[in-house]
Design a protein around this motif. Structure first.
Motif, PDB file in Angstrom:
ATOM      1  N   ILE A   1       0.061  15.603  -4.156  1.00 41.73           N
ATOM      2  CA  ILE A   1      -0.196  15.063  -2.807  1.00 41.73           C
ATOM      3  C   ILE A   1       0.809  15.602  -1.796  1.00 41.73           C
ATOM      4  O   ILE A   1       0.756  15.232  -0.625  1.00 41.73           O
ATOM      5  CB  ILE A   1      -0.205  13.518  -2.782  1.00 41.73           C
TER       6      ILE A   1
ATOM      7  N   HIS B   1       7.436   8.482   1.137  1.00 40.85           N
ATOM      8  CA  HIS B   1       6.546   8.525   2.309  1.00 40.85           C
ATOM      9  C   HIS B   1       6.891   9.735   3.175  1.00 40.85           C
ATOM     10  O   HIS B   1       7.561  10.657   2.715  1.00 40.85           O
ATOM     11  CB  HIS B   1       6.629   7.190   3.069  1.00 40.85           C
ATOM     12  N   VAL B   2       6.462   9.690   4.437  1.00 39.10           N
ATOM     13  CA  VAL B   2       6.593  10.853   5.318  1.00 39.10           C
ATOM     14  C   VAL B   2       8.051  11.278   5.562  1.00 39.10           C
ATOM     15  O   VAL B   2       8.301  12.408   5.983  1.00 39.10           O
ATOM     16  CB  VAL B   2       5.893  10.607   6.680  1.00 39.10           C
TER      17      VAL B   2
ATOM     18  N   SER C   1       3.218  17.612   3.508  1.00 36.07           N
ATOM     19  CA  SER C   1       1.952  18.164   3.038  1.00 36.07           C
ATOM     20  C   SER C   1       2.097  19.659   2.779  1.00 36.07           C
ATOM     21  O   SER C   1       2.867  20.344   3.454  1.00 36.07           O
ATOM     22  CB  SER C   1       0.880  17.937   4.108  1.00 36.07           C
TER      23      SER C   1
ATOM     24  N   GLU D   1      -3.171  13.335  -0.140  1.00 39.71           N
ATOM     25  CA  GLU D   1      -3.314  11.973  -0.671  1.00 39.71           C
ATOM     26  C   GLU D   1      -4.559  11.293  -0.089  1.00 39.71           C
ATOM     27  O   GLU D   1      -5.320  10.645  -0.806  1.00 39.71           O
ATOM     28  CB  GLU D   1      -2.066  11.144  -0.329  1.00 39.71           C
TER      29      GLU D   1
ATOM     30  N   ILE E   1      -0.718   6.520   8.292  1.00 39.33           N
ATOM     31  CA  ILE E   1       0.676   6.581   7.837  1.00 39.33           C
ATOM     32  C   ILE E   1       1.252   5.178   7.684  1.00 39.33           C
ATOM     33  O   ILE E   1       1.872   4.854   6.681  1.00 39.33           O
ATOM     34  CB  ILE E   1       1.515   7.453   8.806  1.00 39.33           C
TER      35      ILE E   1
ATOM     36  N   GLY F   1       0.263   3.573   4.542  1.00 41.36           N
ATOM     37  CA  GLY F   1       0.785   4.073   3.268  1.00 41.36           C
ATOM     38  C   GLY F   1       0.333   5.460   2.878  1.00 41.36           C
ATOM     39  O   GLY F   1       0.775   5.982   1.850  1.00 41.36           O
ATOM     40  N   LEU F   2      -0.540   6.083   3.664  1.00 42.19           N
ATOM     41  CA  LEU F   2      -0.946   7.460   3.344  1.00 42.19           C
ATOM     42  C   LEU F   2       0.108   8.415   3.894  1.00 42.19           C
ATOM     43  O   LEU F   2       0.511   8.303   5.047  1.00 42.19           O
ATOM     44  CB  LEU F   2      -2.318   7.769   3.942  1.00 42.19           C
ATOM     45  N   THR F   3       0.526   9.366   3.045  1.00 49.41           N
ATOM     46  CA  THR F   3       1.635  10.240   3.413  1.00 49.41           C
ATOM     47  C   THR F   3       1.169  11.618   3.858  1.00 49.41           C
ATOM     48  O   THR F   3       1.727  12.196   4.788  1.00 49.41           O
ATOM     49  CB  THR F   3       2.607  10.346   2.215  1.00 49.41           C
ATOM     50  N   THR F   4       0.163  12.150   3.176  1.00 49.30           N
ATOM     51  CA  THR F   4      -0.291  13.520   3.465  1.00 49.30           C
ATOM     52  C   THR F   4      -1.817  13.578   3.447  1.00 49.30           C
ATOM     53  O   THR F   4      -2.481  12.664   2.934  1.00 49.30           O
ATOM     54  CB  THR F   4       0.213  14.508   2.392  1.00 49.30           C
TER      55      THR F   4
ATOM     56  N   ALA G   1       0.815  -1.228   0.000  1.00 49.48           N
ATOM     57  CA  ALA G   1       0.000   0.000   0.000  1.00 49.48           C
ATOM     58  C   ALA G   1       0.848   1.278   0.000  1.00 49.48           C
ATOM     59  O   ALA G   1       0.308   2.378  -0.067  1.00 49.48           O
ATOM     60  CB  ALA G   1      -1.010   0.041   1.150  1.00 49.48           C
ATOM     61  N   HIS G   2       2.144   1.121   0.115  1.00 48.87           N
ATOM     62  CA  HIS G   2       3.013   2.298   0.123  1.00 48.87           C
ATOM     63  C   HIS G   2       3.480   2.631  -1.301  1.00 48.87           C
ATOM     64  O   HIS G   2       3.322   1.842  -2.223  1.00 48.87           O
ATOM     65  CB  HIS G   2       4.202   2.058   1.053  1.00 48.87           C
ATOM     66  N   LYS G   3       4.073   3.814  -1.442  1.00 50.46           N
ATOM     67  CA  LYS G   3       4.390   4.350  -2.771  1.00 50.46           C
ATOM     68  C   LYS G   3       5.868   4.213  -3.141  1.00 50.46           C
ATOM     69  O   LYS G   3       6.742   4.323  -2.284  1.00 50.46           O
ATOM     70  CB  LYS G   3       4.014   5.842  -2.821  1.00 50.46           C
TER      71      LYS G   3
END
Lengths: 98, 387
Positions: free
Chosen positions: A70, A84-85, A90, B244, B235, B238-241, A49-51
């Motif tokens: 994003i 990722h972070v 953001s 997204e 997070i 897989g969500l970053t911001t 699920a990660h990029k």
């Protein structure tokens, strides 16, 4: 001696303009992440699920998914790297004032 | 047509609840006691109802009245203390003006909490007897308001569960239903897409305004707050911001035009795709949607969440098979089948619509079977640090 076969892992590019893809399952460094339109070799392990970056993203420039921004790269990101972070922030909400 | 409850005011209910609702936290013990004595009722407890903030006070009054007048509710026993700022009598009158059947028990008038429990029990029993005589009849599907919510999202949510719900939303709007999407924090970064989907310039401006207002509120939060703006689970998933997360979230709404933007707990007056101004906190959002008249919720999740509602069935659609297998008893549908290549988004959407209609006719959802009855209100002016 035959080279070890490279494992292929399915990924999804939501929009053709995206510079990242989403892994459908977890992958390890050396695996190929493949989506409709191409493959990239991972330089590090990436969870499901990660990029993964598929086009070089210079520091400060926009990370695109769903065909929309994003966030902003906080460092330059190369193809095959985990996105990722740790390398994206953001630009909205509280992020806009960070 | 669906087999449902036709209320005297013409609204369609899919459940026939008698609820016991305190208008202030101080009456919770009475409500809990009535719940023990009369297991057929839905007791709701919460920590609200007395505040020095007049804006919050008005909003709480509207929310309580909205919950009491949701068409899934046959009748409501309101329980007040008597000295609080949210006035029980006003809640009752507002609910009755909307066609609700309700009664008010005030602890300080009855004498004490024991006497109030006796009085509330008596009314609750008589409401239940009445409710048991009401039968399901043929009702038009276009009387349904379907609430959309997502929580404990992951990066698969925007690729499987949310787009499947979006296609289901299109089908339901085409059937004449109202589909109400929520959580304005999760429009930040995606408002350009929603605005382009507005039915007209007025709605377009309302969409942009409500997102801008939410973002201004967030900007006002003390930076010392120090938390991330999405959850740790987002997070890890897989969500970053927030951008997204938003771009994935809004896919729930589908592709039909946004016809109206309503305030928290406000009932929509138009049919079609409607946006309600609710916060990103799931339970606060669901309460607003139900107070606005939604009879059923569709709730997408990636990490898996068990939450439900005291007055509406909530259909859980999970984004991935792993979470579905792990939380099977809290979830209804697995959109992970789309990622697994077992179903198309269109097939998943049809399954969602079929489930909505079955649930409307009485099929219980996982959250109902598990007894989840969470209830929380938006606190005006304090949106919190996590969307």
């Amino acid at each position: 001696m035959r080279a070890k076969e490279v494992r292929r892992v399915r990924a999804i590019q939501v929009d053709a303009s995206d510079n990242v893809v989403t892994l459908v399952q977890a992958a390890a460094a050396g695996d190929m992440a493949c989506w409709d339109g191409g493959c990239v070799q991972l330089v590090e392990d990436v969870p499901a699920a990660h990029k993964v970056c598929i086009q070089a993203i210079p520091a400060g420039s926009v990370v695109t998914k769903y065909g929309s921004p994003i966030g902003l790269a906080t460092t330059s990101i190369e193809p095959g790297q985990w996105v990722h972070v740790h390398n994206v922030r953001s630009a909205r909400g509280k992020g806009a004032h960070a | 047509m669906i087999r449902a409850y036709m209320r005297p005011n013409g609204l369609v209910g899919v459940r026939n609840h008698v609820i016991v609702l305190p208008t202030v936290v101080c009456a919770n013990a009475v409500v809990e006691e009535v719940g023990r004595r009369v297991p057929g009722v839905q007791p709701i407890t919460h920590p609200y109802g007395c505040t020095l903030d007049p804006v919050a006070n008005d909003e709480m009054t509207r929310v309580f009245a909205g919950i009491a007048s949701n068409p899934n509710v046959y009748a409501t026993v309101l329980v007040a203390l008597g000295c609080e700022t949210v006035v029980g009598q006003q809640v009752m009158e507002m609910a009755q003006a909307a066609g609700a059947r309700c009664a008010l028990v005030t602890v300080q008038d009855e004498g004490d909490t024991f006497a109030a429990a006796d009085a509330a029990e008596k009314v609750a029993r008589s409401f239940l007897e009445e409710a048991s005589k009401v039968e399901r009849v043929d009702c038009p599907e276009d009387g349904l308001i379907i609430a959309l919510e997502c929580g404990a999202s992951d990066a698969f949510s925007g690729l499987s569960a949310n787009p499947a719900v979006g296609k289901a939303a299109d089908i339901m709007v085409d059937m004449g239903m109202t589909v109400m999407i929520s959580e304005i924090t999760e429009y930040m970064g995606a408002e350009h897409i929603a605005a382009a989907q507005a039915a007209n310039d007025e709605v377009k401006q309302q969409i942009l305004d409500v997102v801008a207002r939410t973002e201004r509120n967030l900007a006002a939060i003390d930076p010392a707050c120090g938390l991330s703006d999405i959850t740790p689970g987002n997070i890890e998933g897989g969500l970053t911001t927030i951008e997204e997360k938003s771009l994935g979230c809004i896919r729930k709404g589908g592709s039909r035009p946004y016809v109206q933007v309503v305030e928290y707990a406000q009932r929509p007056t138009k049919k079609g795709l409607v946006m309600m101004d609710t916060p990103g906190q799931d339970i606060q959002s669901l309460t607003g949607l139900m107070a606005g008249g939604a009879q059923i919720g569709i709730f997408t999740t990636g990490r898996g969440t068990p939450t439900g509602s005291a007055i509406a069935p909530i259909i859980k659609v999970v984004s991935n098979t792993q979470a579905f297998n792990r939380m099977r008893r809290n979830l209804d549908l697995n959109a992970g089948a789309v990622l697994d290549g077992e179903k198309t988004l269109d097939e998943m959407a049809r399954e969602i619509v079929t489930t909505v209609l079955a649930v409307a006719e009485g099929k219980l959802t996982a959250s109902e079977i598990a007894g989840h009855r969470e209830f929380a209100l938006r606190r005006y002016g304090s949106v919190g640090c996590i969307y």
